[in-house]
Design an enzyme around this catalytic site. Structure first.
Site, PDB file in Angstrom:
ATOM      1  N   VAL A 117      51.490 -13.678  10.191  1.00 12.31           N
ATOM      2  CA  VAL A 117      50.508 -13.790   9.115  1.00 12.31           C
ATOM      3  C   VAL A 117      49.205 -14.294   9.718  1.00 12.31           C
ATOM      4  CG1 VAL A 117      49.948 -14.822   6.892  1.00 12.31           C
ATOM      5  CG2 VAL A 117      52.339 -14.328   7.461  1.00 12.31           C
ATOM      6  N   CYS A 118      48.112 -13.609   9.397  1.00 13.58           N
ATOM      7  CA  CYS A 118      46.793 -14.048   9.820  1.00 13.58           C
ATOM      8  C   CYS A 118      46.741 -14.154  11.349  1.00 13.58           C
ATOM      9  CB  CYS A 118      46.455 -15.365   9.125  1.00 13.58           C
ATOM     10  SG  CYS A 118      44.736 -15.874   9.196  1.00 13.58           S
TER      11      CYS A 118
END
Length: 251
Positions: A117-118
């Site tokens: 994520v990210c």
């Protein structure tokens, strides 16, 4: 962002009926939504368990001070069916942490699912598992992906075999729902979406560099510049080391 979802030609995960284990990595100065957003979805996935993992079995604090407590340390864990890797400024301190990198590496090499994520994608890059893989990440770090041998995709969620990546922060919710749909079917993902009333309809439309007012974008970039520069230096250094190792092995 041109697409909400991109699925590569690589064989994607298949629906399973057996129990599934999920491990969610946490660390100091992470962005907690990278963890708590997907946790909200994955903790509701049918017939599954989830454990929170950190380098040590002691609480950590996110970038803004939120206290998070792990269930186990990395040394106490084995392999999970799914390993979630968040981002945040604290990622930078782990780019040479072999214990963390080996955790990621071992999951990919054993054909388990790794869900970044990210800027968790940067940790995956440092682990050496993104070469030739199609990925996405937060818009501020997208230009760094080629340094790790990855093929950047302009999408909010990217599925490339056993690596699933989400763009910035809130995209972790979308990717978690995609992951549930892959492993448990669309209906399971849709029921979770309904339960958490995930129906984005933002009041403001400044969630991307393309839609944000110029002064808002500039303000963010000024604040981001120190960590951005550090991340770029690290990525360039990784690429240089990789080239040197490749040259040495060919000699």
């Amino acid at each position: 962002m041109s697409a909400s979802l991109f699925v590569s030609q690589r064989t994607k995960p298949k629906i399973r009926t057996q129990p599934l284990s999920v491990g969610s990595l946490i660390f100091d100065c992470m962005d907690q939504i990278d963890f708590t957003g997907p946790f909200e979805v994955l903790s509701r996935m049918p017939n599954s368990t989830i454990q929170i993992v950190a380098k040590e079995a002691a609480p950590v604090r996110d970038m803004l001070g939120l206290r998070l407590s792990p269930d186990v340390s990395i040394g106490e864990t084995g392999l999970f069916d799914v390993l979630a890797v968040p981002g945040g400024y604290g990622q930078q301190a782990l780019m040479h942490d072999e214990e963390v990198l080996e955790l990621i590496r071992s999951h990919v090499h054993n054909e388990k699912l790794v869900f970044s994520v990210c800027t968790g994608a940067l940790l995956c890059g440092a682990a050496g598992v993104l070469a030739g893989r199609q990925v996405t990440t937060h818009w501020s770090a997208r230009h760094l992906m080629p340094h790790y041998g990855a093929d950047l995709v302009d999408a909010r969620v990217v599925v490339d075999g056993n690596i699933i990546s989400a763009a910035g922060v809130t995209a972790g919710l979308d990717a978690a729902l995609v992951l549930v749909s892959l492993l448990r079917g669309d209906a399971a993902a849709q029921e979770i979406q309904l339960a958490i009333e995930y129906a984005p309809n933002p009041v403001f439309h400044s969630g991307t560099p393309e839609t944000a007012p110029a002064e808002v974008l500039k303000s963010f970039q000024n604040k981001y510049e120190p960590i951005g520069a550090a991340r770029e230096t690290e990525a360039i250094g990784y690429a240089a080391r990789t080239r040197t190792q490749a040259h040495t092995s060919q000699s």
